[in-house]
Design an enzyme around this catalytic site. Sequence first.
Site, PDB file in Angstrom:
ATOM      1  N   LYS A 277       7.773   8.119   3.435  1.00 29.92           N
ATOM      2  CA  LYS A 277       8.759   8.452   2.240  1.00 29.92           C
ATOM      3  C   LYS A 277       8.321   9.718   1.691  1.00 29.92           C
ATOM      4  O   LYS A 277       9.298  10.822   1.598  1.00 29.92           O
ATOM      5  CB  LYS A 277       8.413   7.661   1.036  1.00 29.92           C
ATOM      6  CG  LYS A 277       8.850   8.072  -0.106  1.00 29.92           C
ATOM      7  CD  LYS A 277       8.623   6.995  -1.551  1.00 29.92           C
ATOM      8  CE  LYS A 277       7.266   7.344  -1.821  1.00 29.92           C
ATOM      9  NZ  LYS A 277       6.946   8.339  -2.977  1.00 29.92           N
TER      10      LYS A 277
ATOM     11  N   ARG B 173      10.057  12.494  -9.631  1.00 31.65           N
ATOM     12  CA  ARG B 173       9.553  13.746  -9.456  1.00 31.65           C
ATOM     13  C   ARG B 173       9.820  14.969  -8.408  1.00 31.65           C
ATOM     14  O   ARG B 173      10.022  16.135  -8.506  1.00 31.65           O
ATOM     15  CB  ARG B 173       8.142  13.744  -9.712  1.00 31.65           C
ATOM     16  CG  ARG B 173       7.245  14.816  -9.860  1.00 31.65           C
ATOM     17  CD  ARG B 173       5.742  14.843  -9.681  1.00 31.65           C
ATOM     18  NE  ARG B 173       4.955  15.785  -9.831  1.00 31.65           N
ATOM     19  CZ  ARG B 173       4.814  16.920 -10.525  1.00 31.65           C
ATOM     20  NH1 ARG B 173       5.234  16.797 -11.583  1.00 31.65           N
ATOM     21  NH2 ARG B 173       3.985  18.160 -10.275  1.00 31.65           N
TER      22      ARG B 173
ATOM     23  N   ARG C 297       1.874  15.232 -14.978  1.00 31.09           N
ATOM     24  CA  ARG C 297       2.396  15.687 -13.731  1.00 31.09           C
ATOM     25  C   ARG C 297       3.048  17.086 -14.229  1.00 31.09           C
ATOM     26  O   ARG C 297       4.206  17.068 -13.768  1.00 31.09           O
ATOM     27  CB  ARG C 297       3.061  14.882 -12.897  1.00 31.09           C
ATOM     28  CG  ARG C 297       2.244  13.558 -12.615  1.00 31.09           C
ATOM     29  CD  ARG C 297       3.034  12.424 -11.630  1.00 31.09           C
ATOM     30  NE  ARG C 297       3.179  12.948 -10.229  1.00 31.09           N
ATOM     31  CZ  ARG C 297       3.615  12.313  -9.340  1.00 31.09           C
ATOM     32  NH1 ARG C 297       4.260  11.087  -9.656  1.00 31.09           N
ATOM     33  NH2 ARG C 297       3.874  12.665  -8.466  1.00 31.09           N
ATOM     34  N   PRO C 298       2.580  18.137 -14.564  1.00 27.86           N
ATOM     35  CA  PRO C 298       3.078  19.485 -14.835  1.00 27.86           C
ATOM     36  C   PRO C 298       3.206  20.196 -13.676  1.00 27.86           C
ATOM     37  O   PRO C 298       3.379  19.663 -12.594  1.00 27.86           O
ATOM     38  CB  PRO C 298       2.079  20.019 -15.682  1.00 27.86           C
ATOM     39  CG  PRO C 298       0.753  19.800 -15.230  1.00 27.86           C
ATOM     40  CD  PRO C 298       0.915  18.109 -15.035  1.00 27.86           C
TER      41      PRO C 298
ATOM     42  N   ARG D 219      11.024   1.607  -4.365  1.00 27.27           N
ATOM     43  CA  ARG D 219      10.981   2.999  -4.186  1.00 27.27           C
ATOM     44  C   ARG D 219      10.243   3.390  -2.914  1.00 27.27           C
ATOM     45  O   ARG D 219      10.523   4.587  -2.200  1.00 27.27           O
ATOM     46  CB  ARG D 219      10.394   3.583  -5.428  1.00 27.27           C
ATOM     47  CG  ARG D 219      10.992   3.472  -6.606  1.00 27.27           C
ATOM     48  CD  ARG D 219      10.520   4.402  -7.763  1.00 27.27           C
ATOM     49  NE  ARG D 219      10.540   5.914  -7.407  1.00 27.27           N
ATOM     50  CZ  ARG D 219       9.858   6.828  -8.091  1.00 27.27           C
ATOM     51  NH1 ARG D 219       9.461   6.562  -9.227  1.00 27.27           N
ATOM     52  NH2 ARG D 219       9.802   8.000  -7.696  1.00 27.27           N
TER      53      ARG D 219
HETATM   54  C1  EPZ Z   1       2.504  14.033  -4.026  1.00 30.05           C
HETATM   55  O1  EPZ Z   1       2.915  14.062  -5.319  1.00 30.05           O
HETATM   56  C2  EPZ Z   1       3.025  12.423  -3.383  1.00 30.05           C
HETATM   57  N1  EPZ Z   1       4.614  12.397  -3.777  1.00 30.05           N
HETATM   58  C3  EPZ Z   1       2.170  11.516  -4.430  1.00 30.05           C
HETATM   59  O2  EPZ Z   1       2.604  10.182  -4.214  1.00 30.05           O
HETATM   60  C4  EPZ Z   1       0.804  11.725  -4.218  1.00 30.05           C
HETATM   61  O3  EPZ Z   1       0.118  10.634  -5.184  1.00 30.05           O
HETATM   62  C5  EPZ Z   1       0.347  13.127  -4.644  1.00 30.05           C
HETATM   63  O4  EPZ Z   1       1.336  14.052  -3.710  1.00 30.05           O
HETATM   64  C6  EPZ Z   1      -1.066  13.330  -4.489  1.00 30.05           C
HETATM   65  O5  EPZ Z   1      -1.390  13.209  -3.092  1.00 30.05           O
HETATM   66  C7  EPZ Z   1       5.351  13.099  -2.745  1.00 30.05           C
HETATM   67  O6  EPZ Z   1       4.840  13.718  -2.011  1.00 30.05           O
HETATM   68  C8  EPZ Z   1       6.761  12.791  -3.166  1.00 30.05           C
HETATM   69  P1  EPZ Z   1       0.568  16.987  -6.572  1.00 30.05           P
HETATM   70  P2  EPZ Z   1       2.846  15.588  -6.089  1.00 30.05           P
HETATM   71  O7  EPZ Z   1       1.306  18.169  -7.054  1.00 30.05           O
HETATM   72  O8  EPZ Z   1       3.307  16.595  -5.135  1.00 30.05           O
HETATM   73  C9  EPZ Z   1      -1.495  17.996 -10.762  1.00 30.05           C
HETATM   74  C10 EPZ Z   1       3.506   8.183  -4.190  1.00 30.05           C
HETATM   75  O9  EPZ Z   1       3.051   7.045  -4.613  1.00 30.05           O
HETATM   76  N2  EPZ Z   1      -0.675  19.002 -10.844  1.00 30.05           N
HETATM   77  O10 EPZ Z   1      -0.580  17.167  -5.298  1.00 30.05           O
HETATM   78  O11 EPZ Z   1       3.605  15.462  -7.384  1.00 30.05           O
HETATM   79  C11 EPZ Z   1      -0.560  16.692 -10.883  1.00 30.05           C
HETATM   80  O12 EPZ Z   1      -0.559  16.410 -12.198  1.00 30.05           O
HETATM   81  C12 EPZ Z   1       3.446   9.437  -4.834  1.00 30.05           C
HETATM   82  O13 EPZ Z   1       4.260   8.167  -3.103  1.00 30.05           O
HETATM   83  C13 EPZ Z   1      -0.564  20.077 -11.897  1.00 30.05           C
HETATM   84  O14 EPZ Z   1      -1.306  19.965 -12.504  1.00 30.05           O
HETATM   85  O15 EPZ Z   1       1.317  15.560  -6.262  1.00 30.05           O
HETATM   86  C14 EPZ Z   1      -1.565  15.586 -10.325  1.00 30.05           C
HETATM   87  O16 EPZ Z   1      -2.547  15.393 -11.151  1.00 30.05           O
HETATM   88  C15 EPZ Z   1       2.825   9.342  -6.245  1.00 30.05           C
HETATM   89  N3  EPZ Z   1       0.391  21.021 -11.968  1.00 30.05           N
HETATM   90  C16 EPZ Z   1      -2.412  16.540  -9.145  1.00 30.05           C
HETATM   91  O17 EPZ Z   1      -2.193  17.935  -9.502  1.00 30.05           O
HETATM   92  C17 EPZ Z   1       1.127  21.300 -10.753  1.00 30.05           C
HETATM   93  O18 EPZ Z   1       1.937  22.125 -10.861  1.00 30.05           O
HETATM   94  C18 EPZ Z   1      -1.741  16.028  -7.864  1.00 30.05           C
HETATM   95  O19 EPZ Z   1      -0.459  16.684  -7.697  1.00 30.05           O
HETATM   96  C19 EPZ Z   1       1.331  20.421  -9.741  1.00 30.05           C
HETATM   97  C20 EPZ Z   1       0.431  19.224  -9.727  1.00 30.05           C
END
Ligand code: EPZ
Length: 422
Positions: A22, A94, A123-124, A400
Amino acid sequence: MDSICVTGGAELHGEIPIAGAKNACLALMPATLLSEEPLTLMNAPRLSDIKTMSSLLQSLGSEVQSLQDGKVIAMSSSGPVNTTADYDIVRKMRASNLVLGPLLAREGHAIVSLPGGCAIGARPMDIHVTALEAMGAEIELKDGYLHAKTSGGLKGAKVPLRFASVGATENVLMAATLAKGTTVIENAAREPEIIDLADCLTKMGAQIDGAGTSTITIQGVDRLGGATHPVITDRIELGTYMLAPAICGGDVECLGGRMSLVEAFAEKLDAAGVSVEETPRGLKVARKNGRIRAIDVKTEPFPGFPTDLQAQMMALMCTAEGVSHLEETIFENRFMHAPELLRMGASIDVQGGIATVTGVERLKGAPVMATDLRASVSLILAGLAAEDETVVSRVYHLDRGYEHVEEKLGAVGAKIERLSDR
Ligand code: EPZ
């Protein structure tokens, strides 16, 4: 809203086919915006999130066709592109924010709604914004939308990420393929889904080095062509189904699984008393003799233990021998499965980012509620080993990320059925 009813106690034996990832597919689909030629994805998973991404891309002017019962997605973005991604689609998923980089690269401007919070955290998007601004984008927040534009197009730049964000890495990677000059992403995410996206972009004509490492270098090109690309196997679905025989006994071969996708996870399973063997067709998983042992887990960016398997691991730890500590370091609120597991008789104490689980002999079936994608499947797993019936409601969360979960588990002997309330 559908529910899923699981009657615990059956051992599982047989094969479970693992679908395309996914989280790879959701990053690959927006890449269609980078080219006027067709982009076709094979081995796509049949999930509601994929349908949501298809609708978003169609709203932007792309042609998106779902073929072969959803396993093939044929896309083409040759026409004029609408560059506004509306809140009513983005708030549902998101990953819609992954159109920001491609739209900026293709059209030089984009209006993308901020996704808003979700169950597991705020998740900003600050890391995405800072990175794209380093490449010359001007981005301001107005009425909940990011208004982004570049005068003269994106320029290659050095882009240090304060955290190895998967989505920010993907947005910058796609944007940089058409930027003028060279972009170097530092502290890039190393997930297999990043490598898969880079492989696809390279087939389209991009020049990328270092995908899968913390430093990715992209040499911008004038235009990208089309491609046909198979989506990699879903390592999170794989890990989820590896836990099924671990939790209720038996042995299951997860077809398409490779050890390289789940090394850190498999090591923890081994320590807990679960054997994982790579076969020519996938990964064969069986519980070793005796009770599962309690182990400690800390989630980290790849190649560490995946946050997306934390809830599922907690379900295993609920009936393990001893006390385990699960530390969630990626999201600030990803223990919502804990109160539901408590309803099934688990012993879990959550303090901040650490859940302490004291194993009990057996869980008891109960009506429980899904709160987010991975929490919902952890309740299904817990139900497989619990006494009596567990009914998981609000399974739209499950749909999902998991295609036909009741069919896949039913095929290996689980007593599981979907209850559709008319
Ligand atoms: C991806 O989300 C995945 N989704 C998530 O899977 C996964 O949990 C996550 O990566 C971590 O591995 C997809 O690939 C569609 P991040 P993403 O940006 O890209 C913070 C699932 O269950 N952050 O690595 O949104 C954020 O809040 C989903 O399939 C900021 O602070 O994850 C989080 O605490 C859930 N500012 C952490 O970083 C930003 O600009 C990791 O986020 C971006 C992120």
